[in-house]
Design a protein around this motif. Structure first.
Motif, short mmCIF file in Angstrom:
data_model
loop_
_atom_site.label_atom_id
_atom_site.label_comp_id
_atom_site.label_asym_id
_atom_site.label_seq_id
_atom_site.Cartn_x
_atom_site.Cartn_y
_atom_site.Cartn_z
N LEU A 3 32.01 11.97 5.43
CA LEU A 3 33.00 12.46 4.49
C LEU A 3 34.41 12.24 5.02
O LEU A 3 34.60 11.97 6.21
N THR A 4 35.37 12.39 4.13
CA THR A 4 36.78 12.27 4.51
C THR A 4 37.51 13.56 4.15
O THR A 4 36.91 14.49 3.59
N ILE A 5 38.79 13.60 4.46
CA ILE A 5 39.59 14.79 4.14
C ILE A 5 39.63 15.03 2.64
O ILE A 5 39.69 16.17 2.17
N GLU A 6 39.58 13.94 1.85
CA GLU A 6 39.68 14.06 0.39
C GLU A 6 38.36 14.44 -0.27
O GLU A 6 38.31 14.67 -1.48
N SER A 7 37.28 14.50 0.49
CA SER A 7 35.95 14.74 -0.10
C SER A 7 35.85 16.14 -0.71
O SER A 7 36.21 17.13 -0.08
N LYS A 8 35.34 16.20 -1.93
CA LYS A 8 35.10 17.48 -2.63
C LYS A 8 33.78 17.40 -3.39
O LYS A 8 33.46 16.36 -3.96
N VAL A 56 24.66 16.70 -7.82
CA VAL A 56 25.90 16.98 -7.12
C VAL A 56 26.70 15.69 -7.03
O VAL A 56 26.14 14.60 -6.82
N SER A 57 28.00 15.81 -7.21
CA SER A 57 28.92 14.68 -7.09
C SER A 57 29.91 15.01 -5.97
O SER A 57 30.48 16.10 -5.95
N ILE A 58 30.09 14.07 -5.05
CA ILE A 58 31.01 14.27 -3.92
C ILE A 58 31.96 13.09 -3.86
O ILE A 58 31.52 11.93 -3.78
N THR A 59 33.23 13.35 -3.89
CA THR A 59 34.24 12.29 -3.87
C THR A 59 34.49 11.81 -2.44
O THR A 59 34.24 12.54 -1.47
#
Length: 706
Positions: free
Chosen positions: A40-45, A57-60
């Motif tokens: 994951l990255t800092i932008e992941s939600k 589930v959706s993860i950006t």
């Protein structure tokens, strides 16, 4: 490369009452596992999706592979790597062998303690997202909060419901792995929409377009929260169209949200004659059995209509409405029959039949329990009121469990007490006693209302105390998370009633008077029950936001033998006092006295009254002016503090004790307690005991010392 990740598992209909929590745990677990795997990255939600037939589930901003990393393995120290002959030791040889290399390829490096060690570094390439994710899911599904799992077909897969579709989509790329999940492979990003409104397979072109595609092509609102908001807005609009209102029931709203994918709300009607049935029966029938929302008028009375949350949106809902109306009418007709049949017998005529109902193997029948509750309620009534209250409490207690034998309560156990009230009024029983029959179960849960009148208070206390003392007497004591008889809830109910109804009776008195009505072999240790109740009192005051040390300083010395409503007034006063410099100074002095007495092997007296303490200091043995001044000030200030306490002016009772501080300080500076002369030593010990007793009449100050 990073992109949005989508995971979907399509199943048979999932358990509606647990879907919301199941979805939350699933989405958070996937997110946490990917985070631990550095994908994951800092932008992941994460965004959770849940419908009756799917978990997703959706993860950006998810990476397509882990970054490569260097792994450093530490071997033996250089000093222990070779023997006295200069040959490699087994430790060094074993380390090189485990690293699949030779000794010459190892490096030497100082550790953080300055010791030289052999080191071996290897570079590990990162794993791809799909291979990591499938392993995560295989482990994760077994840890979901599922009460029971199912097996289907000829395979060995187990899940809460049979699964039919599974895929993992990263951006527009399907993560096609060789390993299966629940016997299914992620071969294509295809799913199904609404069971009735959509027939063909639906292709999800991109992970970001999941919710939009399902809505436009599959007639499915994938987001649980979006469906819930839509349903509530439609319920409000429909109730207003009927000139009524509905009360938000979160549990029911969550349940119907978990039952529909494409919600629509319709209005159903029922015959007005059913309004003769107690509305609690009608409301329970609608909510519990049919998942309908009753409509109330502005006065809180039930209207002859209800709201249906349907999974089908249509321009011609007549058949849907009529079908639901027929089902409800049948249930209401049953309720009408039960109500009519029950009223053919009085509650009083049913009391003896309680002899046929076993309450507990070691505690006898419900009839025997009712006799105990009656005796306890009478005593409590006499303590809190007069003979009239005692008599009414006894009458209400005698009838309190009779409705357990009615058809209506057999069908709807949640109505016990409520139906007893209706039947008692039908029998001509006074409103006071009828309300007590209903209210003696209160509070039924955290935040519930308390009994409404004095008779109900007596019976409610008696009912809960009999349960506590009885179960403790047969060693059915709650342990850990096991509390099959809800004794913690009963105890908290007692605490709330005592405090919020300002009842002047102690826990010790209540438990002992309850024990006197129990069978001889069931009484047990009253201290255990009181300590259990005090633990609930601590929880109650903690929930009110009070400092745990202040709670303990009041409950520890006085919780058993003083009324909780008084202690509830002391705790805020003590909170204010201990925030002052004087309060903290007294607390520290008190603790110092306590430590001195402990070192001299003296009893630490708590909760005693100065008037009942047998020994008094002999003023003729005072050798220092500090002793005499402390004793004179102590009697004057201490008695004033006691007077304030008797007037329930606890703030002043504590505040005036601050006058003792300089005299106590002088005593510590000028007087040695542990002198050789036994008479003088004993006299000074008695003086310090008196100081502690006077200072701790409102709270044990030593527990607040820094």
């Amino acid at each position: 490369m990073q992109d949005t990740l989508l995971i979907e598992i399509l199943t048979e209909e999932l358990p509606p009452k647990s879907l919301k929590n199941l979805s939350y745990v699933f989405s958070q677990s996937v997110f946490s596992a990917l985070e631990q795997e550095n994908l994951l990255t800092i932008e992941s939600k994460a965004t959770a999706y849940a419908t009756p037939r799917r978990l997703a589930v959706s993860i950006t901003a998810v990476l397509d592979a882990q970054s490569g990393r260097k792994i450093e393995r530490k071997g033996p120290s250089v000093t222990s790597a070779f023997d006295v002959f200069g040959k490699p030791t087994p430790a060094l040889l074993g380390f090189a062998h485990s690293c699949k290399t030779n000794i010459n390829s190892l490096e030497k490096r100082l550790n953080n303690k300055g010791v030289l060690h052999y080191i071996y570094e290897i570079e590990e390439s990162g794993k791809k997202l799909g291979s990591v994710l499938i392993v995560i899911l295989q482990h994760l599904l077994h840890k979901l909060p599922v009460a029971k799992v199912m097996r289907w077909g000829t395979g060995t897969a187990q899940f809460v419901r049979p699964a039919h579709v599974f895929f993992m989509l990263h951006g527009d790329r399907v993560l096609n792995e060789s390993e299966a999940l629940l016997g299914l492979y992620s071969n294509s990003a295809e799913t199904f929409g609404h069971r009735f409104l959509s027939k063909d397979r639906i292709v999800i072109p991109h992970a970001d377009e999941y919710a939009k595609t399902l809505y436009e092509k599959g007639h499915v609102i994938a987001s649980f929260e979006e469906r819930k908001k839509l349903i509530w807005s439609k319920l409000l609009k429909s109730s207003e169209s009927e000139n009524g209102k509905i009360f938000q029931d979160e549990a029911l709203l969550d349940e119907v949200t978990a039952l529909v994918e494409y919600p629509e709300v319709y209005v159903g009607k029922f015959n007005q004659k059913f309004l003769d049935i107690p509305q609690e029966c009608l409301i329970l029938t609608m909510k519990q059995h049919q998942k309908y929302f009753p409509i109330m008028n502005l006065d809180g009375r039930l209207l002859p209509c209800f709201l249906i949350v349907s999974n089908i949106r249509t321009d011609s809902p007549t058949n849907i409405i009529l079908g639901n109306e027929r089902v409800l009418w049948a249930r209401l007709a049953d309720a009408q029959f039960f109500f009519d049949q029950d009223r053919k017998r009085t509650l009083a005529s049913r009391v003896e039949d309680l002899n046929k109902v076993v309450y507990h193997g070691k505690l006898g029948t419900q009839r025997e329990r009712v006799d105990r509750i009656c005796a306890i309620a009478r005593v409590i009534g006499a303590r809190l009121g007069d003979d009239i209250l005692s008599s009414q409490a006894g009458e209400a207690a005698t009838l309190s469990k009779a409705d357990l034998l009615t058809d209506m309560v057999r069908e709807f156990p949640e109505l016990q007490g409520i139906m007893g009230c209706y039947y008692a009024k039908h029998d001509g029983v006074s409103d006071n006693i009828a309300l007590a029959i209903e209210d003696h179960y209160k509070p039924r849960f955290s935040g519930d209302v308390l009994p409404r009148n004095a008779v109900a208070i007596c019976v409610a206390l008696a009912d809960k105390l009999e349960m506590l003392v009885g179960m403790f007497g047969v060693e059915q004591i709650p342990t850990g998370d096991k509390d099959p008889f809800a004794l913690r809830r009963h105890a908290l109910g007692i605490i709330r009633i005592l405090i919020q109804k300002n009842l002047d009776i102690s826990l010790k008195d209540l438990v002992i008077l309850t024990q006197e009505s129990m069978p001889p072999n069931i009484k047990g240790d009253w201290m255990l029950v009181v300590d259990f109740l005090l633990d609930r009192a601590r929880s109650y005051f903690l929930d009110q936001g009070h400092d745990p040390r202040i709670i303990e300083s009041v409950l520890s010395p006085f919780g058993k033998s003083n009324s909780l409503d008084v202690l509830a007034d002391i705790i805020p006063a003590a909170t204010v006092f201990f925030r002052t410099d004087e309060g903290l100074a007294l607390a520290n002095a008190n603790k110092r006295i306590k430590n001195i007495l402990k070192k001299l092997n003296q009893e630490i007296i708590i909760g005693a009254s100065p008037k009942t303490f047998e020994k008094r200091p002999d003023e003729s043995l005072f050798e220092s002016n500090a002793e005499a001044l402390l004793w004179d000030c102590l009697q004057e200030v201490g008695n004033k503090s006691l007077n304030f306490k008797s007037e329930k002016n606890f703030s002043e009772a504590l505040k005036i004790l601050a006058l003792l501080a300089p005299f106590i300080q002088d005593f510590f500076e000028q007087v040695l307690v542990n002198v050789n002369d036994p008479k003088i030593r004993e006299n000074r010990i008695i003086l310090l005991q008196f100081v502690r007793i006077y200072m701790n009449q409102v709270a044990d100050l030593s527990l607040m010392a820094t």
